[in-house]
Each structure stands twice: as C-alpha cells, then as structure tokens.
Design an enzyme around this catalytic site. Structure first.
Site, mmCIF file in Angstrom:
data_model
loop_
_atom_site.group_PDB
_atom_site.id
_atom_site.type_symbol
_atom_site.label_atom_id
_atom_site.label_comp_id
_atom_site.label_asym_id
_atom_site.label_seq_id
_atom_site.Cartn_x
_atom_site.Cartn_y
_atom_site.Cartn_z
ATOM 1 N N ARG A 60 0.808 -1.229 0.000
ATOM 2 C CA ARG A 60 0.000 0.000 0.000
ATOM 3 C C ARG A 60 0.841 1.279 0.000
ATOM 4 N NH1 ARG A 60 -3.016 -4.093 1.569
ATOM 5 N NH2 ARG A 60 -1.056 -4.686 2.513
ATOM 6 N N THR A 61 1.829 1.352 0.872
ATOM 7 C CA THR A 61 2.559 2.617 0.990
ATOM 8 C C THR A 61 3.267 2.940 -0.320
ATOM 9 O OG1 THR A 61 2.822 2.201 3.347
ATOM 10 C CG2 THR A 61 4.241 3.890 2.383
ATOM 11 N N LYS A 85 25.980 -4.761 -2.051
ATOM 12 C CA LYS A 85 27.447 -4.714 -2.184
ATOM 13 C C LYS A 85 28.093 -4.044 -0.980
ATOM 14 C CE LYS A 85 27.262 -4.043 -7.225
ATOM 15 N NZ LYS A 85 27.504 -3.033 -8.277
ATOM 16 N N ARG A 113 11.384 3.581 3.097
ATOM 17 C CA ARG A 113 11.048 2.655 4.192
ATOM 18 C C ARG A 113 12.299 1.836 4.477
ATOM 19 N NH1 ARG A 113 5.821 -1.146 4.256
ATOM 20 N NH2 ARG A 113 4.984 0.848 4.986
ATOM 21 N N HIS A 143 5.350 5.956 11.385
ATOM 22 C CA HIS A 143 4.802 5.825 10.033
ATOM 23 C C HIS A 143 3.832 6.995 9.847
ATOM 24 C CE1 HIS A 143 3.588 4.127 6.340
ATOM 25 N NE2 HIS A 143 3.294 2.896 6.702
HETATM 26 C C1 NCD Z 1 1.988 -1.179 7.989
HETATM 27 C C2 NCD Z 1 3.488 -0.996 8.128
HETATM 28 O O1 NCD Z 1 4.240 -1.241 7.189
HETATM 29 O O2 NCD Z 1 3.862 -0.542 9.205
HETATM 30 N N1 NCD Z 1 1.564 -1.314 6.663
HETATM 31 C C3 NCD Z 1 1.227 -0.197 5.949
HETATM 32 O O3 NCD Z 1 2.041 0.647 5.675
HETATM 33 N N2 NCD Z 1 -0.052 -0.060 5.575
HETATM 34 C C4 NCD Z 1 1.436 -2.204 8.878
HETATM 35 C C5 NCD Z 1 2.041 -3.588 8.921
HETATM 36 O O4 NCD Z 1 2.958 -3.926 8.186
HETATM 37 O O5 NCD Z 1 1.530 -4.374 9.722
#
Ligand code: NCD
Length: 309
Positions: A57-58, A86, A107, A135
């Site tokens: 999703r992100t 590397k 991320r 997040h």
């Molecule tokens: C979440 C995350 O990556 O923290 N997912 C997201 O971004 N919607 C939640 C998760 O991974 O459980």
C-alpha cells in the site's frame, strides 16, 4: 508556516496547523480523484521510492499519488538488486538518489533511518516507516479516514494489537491525542505501547490513556476499532510470536456486541487478526482506508513540493 521543502519524518514534528493543512488539501485531492479530474501540479518532477522493506500500500499509493499529480516515479521495492547488497550505506544510497529525484519516500528497518536520511540530503524525505518507530503518512491517512466516516469530535478510538512494534499506532496515537480524541489501548501485556510513548503523550496533551487486555473489554463503547498485525518480523524470538499470534483476532460474532455504526480499521496487511467474515459487515472500512492513502499522499507530495494552494 508552509510544508514546502519540509521532511515528513515523525508526527511529533507536526503542529496542528500542518495537520489541518494536509487534511484540507487531501479533501480537495479526494474530490478531484472522484471527479476524475486530471492534475498536472508535479509535471516534470520525479519521486524516488526507496523501499528496503516489503510494502504494497505505501509504495503503490505513493506511486499512484505522484502519477495522479502528473509526475513520475523511479525506485526499488527491496534492497535485493541494489548496491546495498554490495555494502553501500543507506546514506550513500540516498545521496546518490538525490542526484536523480526531486522528492523521496523511504522505508527502512532501522529506527531513526528516515531522520538520518533527511539530514544527509537537501530534497524532501517522507518516512514510509522506519523500523518499529514511526509511520507518519499512514497516521495522516488514518486520521483522514476517521474524520471522513466518524468526525473527530466526541468519539472513542481503540488502538489494538501489537502496540509495541506497530509503527502505525505509534504515529496515530499522537495525532489522535492532538485532536483530543479519547483513545484506549488494547493489547496483550507483552505487546503494550512503550511506556515512554504513553508518558510523553499523556504529559503533552494532559490525557490519561487507559489500557485493556481484550477486545471484549472495549467492544461495546468504541466508535473506531483500529487493529494491527502482530509484527512477526520484529520479534527477537519466533516462539514468542507463535505463542501470542492466533489468539488475537476479531470476527463477526464479536461485532454483534458493537455499536451499530462502529467502524473497524486496519493499516493492512492483515494475517488473521480480522477474520474474513467481518469483510461484508457494514463495520469494515479497511479497504476504504487504503483508498484514502492516495489522496493524503497526493496532498503531502504537493505540499512538500510547494503546491497545495
Ligand atoms: C503497515 C506498516 O508497514 O507498518 N503497513 C502499511 O504501511 N499499511 C502495517 C504492517 O505492516 O503491519
């Protein structure tokens, strides 16, 4: 105050005015999306998506958001196939990508990585999740979703599940408290919200956060049940994960005790903490929640790039 050129690293950096701006621009973006209007605000601009950890999703909603604003996207979806393999440091990676892109979402499994990246480059960095820490863009889309379906006045929200390692709830607790939303915490003892987060939120906003151990304790009085996945990948001991997971789920029979208009949210992905028999009930809002990600991330991209007026 403007978000132009700013990094989006932690909800703790936001003033309420910033959040208000994001929500109102997101409203506008949401309307444009509904009407199928074509926006060209970020034409010629490039977003880099640097995902050192898995994401559906992100990453995809950021990419969609950029495309819907007329911009384009480059990036990777795992460290595999990049120079990280590397031995390149994350800092060298972002300093390189800065040469190619105008804005970056990252991320990374290390807590504090987003701040470190932001301190290493001049273009805006948006934190797409740094380990178990924060997040912020998810919390903004969660807040947007809650506002859209329930409003933010006089409601009670339960944050449930893995409150220790779940970065989405760390960020969301802060935003809800900023808006004076009454929030309760539901988790097994082993996965409770870190004490320093509870304390600092209570001190800053003059609230008292109540903790419960089971869904049964809160199901009758909450307006929003926000559930998280038990974050398997962050457990030092896999046996500990097995012991806790599986006993922590909601199903349609539990929801019979809920307020009729209570909504269930989840940042997704779910494993089995929301049984699929909840999906057809009017309570389920997690896919609409995922949809909000596009409008909110359009707002964020537009604002940090100096638009959004
Ligand atoms: C979440 C995350 O990556 O923290 N997912 C997201 O971004 N919607 C939640 C998760 O991974 O459980």
């Amino acid at each position: 105050m403007s978000l132009k050129g700013k990094d989006i690293i932690s909800c703790r950096d936001f003033a309420k005015k910033d959040v208000e701006t994001v929500l109102s621009v997101a409203d506008r973006m949401h309307e444009s999306l509904k009407k199928g209007r074509k926006l060209r605000e970020l034409e010629g601009k490039v977003l880099a998506t640097l995902f050192f950890e898995p994401s559906t999703r992100t990453r995809l909603s950021f990419a969609t958001a950029m495309e819907r604003l007329g911009g384009s996207v480059v990036g990777f979806s795992s460290a595999e196939g990049t120079s990280a393999k590397k031995g390149e440091t994350m800092v060298d990676t972002v300093r390189t990508v800065e040469q190619y892109a105008d804005v970056m979402v990252m991320r990374h499994p290390m807590e504090g990585s987003a701040r470190l990246a932001a301190d290493s480059v001049d273009i805006p960095i948006l934190n797409g999740g740094d380990g178990a820490n924060q997040h912020p863009t998810q919390a903004l889309l969660d807040l947007f979703t809650i506002k859209r379906y329930k409003g933010l006045k006089g409601i009670k929200v339960a944050l449930c599940g893995d409150l220790k390692y779940g970065r989405t709830v760390h960020s969301l607790l802060y935003l809800l408290s900023m808006y004076g939303v009454e929030t309760v915490l539901v988790s097994p003892e082993e996965l409770k919200m870190p004490d320093h987060m509870v304390k600092s939120t209570e001190e800053q906003f003059g609230v008292k956060l109540k903790a419960y151990r089971s869904f049964e304790d809160v199901i009758r009085f909450v307006d929003v049940l926000y559930i998280t996945r038990i974050q398997k990948e962050r457990f030092p001991d896999p046996n500990e994960y097995e012991r806790i997971a599986g006993s922590y789920y909601i199903d349609s029979s539990l929801l019979k005790k809920a307020k009729k208009d209570m909504i269930v949210m989840h940042p997704l992905p779910r494993v089995d903490e929301i049984r699929t028999d909840v999906d057809p009930t009017p309570h389920a809002r997690y896919f609409e929640q995922a949809q909000s990600g596009v409008a909110v991330r359009m707002a964020l991209l537009s604002l940090v790039m100096g638009g959004g007026k």
